[in-house]
Design an enzyme around this catalytic site. Structure first.
Site, short mmCIF file in Angstrom:
data_model
loop_
_atom_site.label_atom_id
_atom_site.label_comp_id
_atom_site.label_asym_id
_atom_site.label_seq_id
_atom_site.Cartn_x
_atom_site.Cartn_y
_atom_site.Cartn_z
N HIS A 242 0.81 -1.22 0.00
CA HIS A 242 0.00 0.00 0.00
C HIS A 242 0.85 1.27 0.00
CE1 HIS A 242 0.47 -0.25 4.50
NE2 HIS A 242 0.48 1.07 4.37
N ASP A 272 0.19 -7.55 1.45
CA ASP A 272 0.62 -6.16 1.65
C ASP A 272 2.15 -6.05 1.61
OD1 ASP A 272 0.23 -3.45 1.94
OD2 ASP A 272 0.19 -3.51 4.13
N SER A 349 4.81 2.38 7.76
CA SER A 349 4.51 1.24 6.91
C SER A 349 5.69 0.90 6.02
CB SER A 349 3.29 1.55 6.03
OG SER A 349 2.12 1.52 6.78
#
Length: 511
Positions: A242, A272, A349
């Protein structure tokens, strides 16, 4: 009678399930998200000195010596009278002529004896006192020396801390948190994402001139990454899907501030995990551990760019709170994640989660952040991340993953969904909230050769009602290409619903 024939779709098509899920965390420099659009990102001591004063005292005596004769004077009767300050006493008998003029030594009085005895006792006490005083002085000097040594040691420790010389390993040869940072920071990077955007003025509602493809890409997000491998003159950067999935170009910032242009290798939304590459070699490649050997309570260190590259390679520390937590990805598939209590924020992230040996055990992916939560972070286990990344590098997709080969919409996106769900319940399919309405069938799908039409509905898989899309995604994740599953299909004809079953051989998903 309810009219089931017309589906009024309120959403676009999807080739994967789209349920609610935990929000991923990749933020741009302004704090907004560049990933999924279903929701916003949640994003020394003073030293005390012991100053001891030792007091010493001593006594001094004066002795006075008297002379004989001087203090005595004769009277008319030849009797000698005692004069003050005399040390001797003389006596004469008036009738004894032979002895009248002879001076006799006086007798010592009882008072004098007492005084002498007292002086002797005092002298002995003084000697004993001096011995004790000397011994006490030695002990005091020793104590003072010890106190000084301890104070100096404390000062040395304070200086050591002040100069940044902290322990990098503990007694068990594990790294301290500072030791982990010292080992791994050069393996951690920041990622800047750029997206191609049309000129808002020239292309306002289609009016204007120019070519949108020629516009300059603008920064759309920032995230974190870790250097995972070097091969064929390239270094591969592991991150989250993402973070990079919506980007057109990328820049990787190394720990020393060097910026390097990066290329997309691939990403997998189910796990992911994403991979970039840079044309650099000789960099510090991270070590990876087997995440299958983790235990709850193990200390961990998370490194990333919370809030973007302004806070690049920030470190937080915590512990593993739980293992194998099922967390839904952006396309509805559950991934078993590591739950941690180390602080994870937007921009973290794609950053690495390390154990106390300085090895990567996970890739920080998401967190739960709401008023009723303090913040629960999740990381994709390193075993999953490496397997996915290696497949992306090798073939550009995750090998061995099964799919049906269809695109679909979820039934709940249609205006007449409630009426259809009630009708299915009457046929034994209770609470069919996850029914998938087929939009199209791929040519390579096994369903292409069977009587499957647009708007047919998958209401059950292997006899299990589609109460949510997780029923399908979990079935596919437990299967491999070539496996056969049984689908229960519902079709609306003549304002009524009929069902039938078909067998479908799964094909390989290539992205």
């Amino acid at each position: 009678m309810e009219d089931y024939n017309k589906f009024n779709n309120n959403s676009g098509s999807s080739n994967e399930p789209q349920p609610d899920y935990y929000q991923p965390h990749s933020g741009d420099a302004n704090g907004s998200s560049n990933g999924d659009t279903k929701g916003s990102y949640y994003t020394e001591p003073a030293q005390e000195e012991n100053n001891t004063t030792y007091h010493y005292s001593y006594a001094q005596s004066n002795q006075q010596q008297s002379t004989q004769g001087g203090p005595w004077q004769s009277s008319q009767n030849n009797a000698y009278q005692y004069q003050p300050n005399s040390g001797y006493e003389y006596a004469s008998t008036p009738n004894d002529a032979n002895t009248a003029n002879m001076a006799k030594p006086p007798k010592k009085s009882k008072a004098a004896k007492i005084i002498i005895a007292v002086l002797v006792v005092c002298l002995v006490a003084a000697v004993v006192g001096m011995v004790i005083s000397i011994t006490s002085s030695s002990d005091a000097n020793a104590k003072d020396s010890t106190t000084t040594t301890q104070s100096q040691s404390a000062d040395d420790a304070a200086k050591t801390q002040a100069s940044g010389e902290v322990a990098l390993t503990d007694a068990n040869n594990n790294y301290t948190v500072a030791g982990v940072a010292d080992k791994v920071l050069d393996s951690c990077v920041g990622i800047t994402v750029y997206s191609q955007q049309s000129d808002a003025y020239n292309y306002f509602y289609g009016y204007g001139q120019g070519d949108s493809s020629q516009s300059e890409p603008s920064q759309s997000g920032e995230g974190s990454g870790v250097l995972m491998a070097e091969q064929d003159g390239k270094t591969y950067v592991l991150t989250c899907a993402h973070v990079i999935s919506d980007g057109d170009s990328f820049t990787v910032t190394l720990n020393d501030g060097t910026e390097v242009e990066a290329q997309m290798v691939g990403f997998d939304s189910q796990t992911d995990i994403g991979v970039l590459s840079i044309n650099e070699t000789g960099l510090k490649i991270a070590e990876f551990a087997d995440s299958d050997n983790l235990v709850v309570g193990e200390q961990v260190v998370a490194i990333g760019c919370p809030g973007g590259l302004e806070f690049m390679n920030s470190l937080t520390s915590g512990h593993i709170s739980a293992l194998a937590r099922p967390i839904s990805s952006s396309i509805g598939y559950d991934t078993e994640c590591i739950q941690i209590d180390a602080a994870i924020n937007p921009g973290n992230s794609g950053g690495a989660l390390f154990n106390m040996q300085g090895q990567v055990i996970g890739i920080n992916s998401s967190k739960i952040a709401a008023t009723e939560y303090e913040g629960m972070g999740f990381a994709v286990p390193s075993s999953t991340a490496i397997a996915t990344a290696n497949s992306l590098i090798k073939v550009g997709y995750v090998e061995g993953r099964a799919k049906l080969g269809i695109t679909y919409n979820q039934l709940t996106n249609f205006n007449n969904a409630e009426a259809v769900i009630q009708a299915l319940a009457q046929q034994g399919f209770e609470d069919a909230q996850g029914v998938m309405v087929i939009d199209s069938v791929d040519e390579e799908s096994d369903l292409a050769d069977k009587d499957i039409r647009q708007y047919d509905m998958i209401v059950a898989v292997n006899g299990k009602t589609m109460t949510s899309t997780d029923v399908m995604t979990s079935t596919l994740s437990d299967s491999k290409p070539g496996d056969t599953i049984k689908l229960t299909i519902a079709r609306i004809e003549n304002n009524s619903i009929k069902t039938f079953e078909v067998e479908c051989t799964l094909i390989e998903s290539k992205g």
